[in-house]
Scaffold this active site. Structure first.
Site, mmCIF file in Angstrom:
data_model
loop_
_atom_site.group_PDB
_atom_site.id
_atom_site.type_symbol
_atom_site.label_atom_id
_atom_site.label_comp_id
_atom_site.label_asym_id
_atom_site.label_seq_id
_atom_site.Cartn_x
_atom_site.Cartn_y
_atom_site.Cartn_z
ATOM 1 N N GLU A 188 33.366 44.535 44.389
ATOM 2 C CA GLU A 188 33.316 45.966 44.134
ATOM 3 C C GLU A 188 32.191 46.718 44.850
ATOM 4 O OE1 GLU A 188 33.533 46.461 39.865
ATOM 5 O OE2 GLU A 188 35.669 45.977 39.851
ATOM 6 N N GLU B 218 41.522 42.304 40.729
ATOM 7 C CA GLU B 218 41.240 42.619 39.325
ATOM 8 C C GLU B 218 42.103 43.791 38.888
ATOM 9 O OE1 GLU B 218 37.228 43.421 38.206
ATOM 10 O OE2 GLU B 218 36.388 41.702 39.285
#
Length: 501
Positions: free
Chosen positions: A195, A315
């Site tokens: 991320e 995810e």
């Protein structure tokens, strides 16, 4: 995902979670594939024999925390957890870690060794435990993706480096892991950094913040020591003023693709979440959820649909507490599902998470670290994929043992006009089940209306449920589960029998 950094105001809606009919769909039949190391061709990932493979997996976190090991080992043996993941039809593990586990002397905490649990992990450092998890996963036919989730256990970082963990350490540690698992094709790839987000940019040219350039440096370093690995590169948060989820914006790839020295190794990865993580403007659009496919196309789906590269949704998750989140997950599953257009050639994914202790999503397991959330797992049933060939030896069945099983039936909700129930199937024998059948009889007029993670027949009040293609195998001492909706309510819990078939 680091759960406390981005918690939004959750929508506290006491919604009744009805099962999706999609949960009862069978996994599509495909030829067994997945042997050896993998490579890419266009939007596909291919195995060593050139057969298409599809990642349909789960995130199991903990190595990135101060425990320095996957969570839940305080409750269960790691082998039983991996067996249960496989029994539910997940074929790949994404394992987050922090660079702390590569420090000399780093040891795991919170592992229960009582009653013989986790016996072969005693005395091992964190990397030694990771070795055992990788080995056992491979023996069961699961693949592993290592995810550099954080520079240290203290928390996530926007950039791939911090003052305490410079880029040189990040790359050295990536190379060390690539070398450690060289020749072990259970580990198919490394997710370079979890991320990236503002001020990380894509294609801006500043070596201090341009994630695309950093991914090239790190990816080529990994391939210099293990050229067989897939290099998984996440997006950023913002490109050309358009923002989205951390790691979820791959719009810049069209203009600035990642360039690796070894062809056929690049997979792009996005993350996507629902309102239990944070609000986004598209959730309040009057056309929601019909607007979502266009948004996913824009941020990352175009890479697949234009045959640029494979796309892995590394995810995605939700508590399912709100109707918005339920509709979001149903739409996303529909978007990810193989179609007549693409067949087995489709998106790849690993759900967040296996762990129940993910604060703003929860997990596939409930808080007891044993019981499956069959509603959540049921949403994913139609996008699961075939397993992969087992790698290496290990274990084996006890020669003349007799397979046996038991089942428990629990009503999870009853609103008068209907009810939902969960059935847990446990292997009570000493040899693995290859399939199972559960039977019960209602004395009233109840009829099954839908079932997930199993198929069924009903004659009068007698119902017979048999395993799905992906959860028939159950290791000794472990369990799997299925669920169903029925009407009318008020049936009570009948006696159930389980037969190993």
């Amino acid at each position: 995902m680091f759960r406390n950094l981005r918690r939004a105001l959750c929508v506290a809606v006491a919604a009744l979670l009805l099962p999706l009919a999609a949960g009862a769909q069978a996994v599509e039949a495909e030829a067994a594939a997945g042997a050896g190391y993998w490579h890419t061709s266009g939007r596909q990932i291919l195995d060593s024999a050139g057969q298409p493979v599809r990642i349909a997996g789960i995130n199991w976190f903990g190595f990135e925390t101060a425990d320095n090991v996957v969570h839940g080992l305080w409750s269960r043996d790691y082998k039983s957890m991996i067996d249960q993941m496989k029994s539910l039809g997940y074929n790949t593990l994404r394992i987050p870690y922090s660079d702390d586990i590569l420090k000399s002397g780093t040891a795991p905490t919170g592992i229960d060794f009582s009653g013989g649990k986790n016996a072969d992990l005693q005395g091992l450092g964190s990397l030694g435990v990771l070795d055992r998890i990788v080995a056992y996963a491979g023996q069961g036919g699961l693949k592993v993706i290592l995810d550099r989730h954080r520079p240290d256990a203290a928390g996530q970082s926007a950039l791939w480096y911090t003052a305490a963990v410079p880029e040189s350490t990040w790359i050295a540690n990536l190379k060390a892991l690539a070398a450690r698992y060289r020749g072990q094709d259970t580990v198919i790839g490394i997710d370079l950094h979890n991320e990236p987000h503002d001020p990380a940019c894509w294609g801006c040219g500043d070596t201090a913040t341009d994630w695309r350039l950093a991914a090239e440096r790190a990816g080529n370093a990994v391939l210099s020591v293990n050229p067989d690995l897939l290099i998984l590169v996440e997006g950023v948060q913002t490109f050309n003023g358009v923002s989205g989820w951390w790691g979820g914006n791959l719009m810049g790839v069209a203009q600035y693709p990642v360039r690796l020295d070894v062809p056929g190794r690049l997979v792009y990865s996005a993350h996507d979440y629902a309102t239990s993580v944070a609000q986004q403007s598209w959730f309040s659009d009057p056309s929601f959820p019909a607007n979502m496919p266009g948004i996913w196309d824009r941020y990352w789906g175009y890479l697949f649909k234009q045959n640029i590269a494979p796309v892995w949704l590394g995810e995605f998750g939700t508590t399912l507490a709100s109707t918005v989140d339920q509709r979001w997950l149903a739409a996303l599953v529909d978007y990810l599902r193989p179609t007549s257009t693409y067949g087995g050639d489709s998106f790849h994914w690993t759900f967040w998470s296996w762990n129940p202790n993910s604060g703003d999503t929860g997990g596939i397991l409930k808080d007891d670290w044993q019981t499956v959330d069959t509603v959540k797992d049921g949403y994913l049933a139609s996008i699961k994929a075939p397993g992969f060939p087992a790698g290496g030896g290990g274990g084996g069945d006890d020669g003349g043992s007799t397979a046996s099983c038991s089942a428990t039936y629990t009503i999870s909700s009853d609103w008068g006009g209907g009810f939902n129930a969960d059935v847990k199937v446990t292997n009570t024998g000493t040899t693995a089940l290859s399939s199972w059948k559960v039977t019960w009889a209602w004395s009233g007029a109840q009829r099954v209306t839908s079932m997930w993670n199993a198929s069924y027949t009903q004659s009068g009040g007698t119902v017979t449920a048999v395993n799905a293609a992906y959860n028939g195998t159950v290791a000794p001492g472990t369990s799997t589960s299925f669920g169903f909706g029925a009407a009318p309510g008020g049936a009570g819990a009948p006696a159930v029998s389980c037969t190993a078939t």
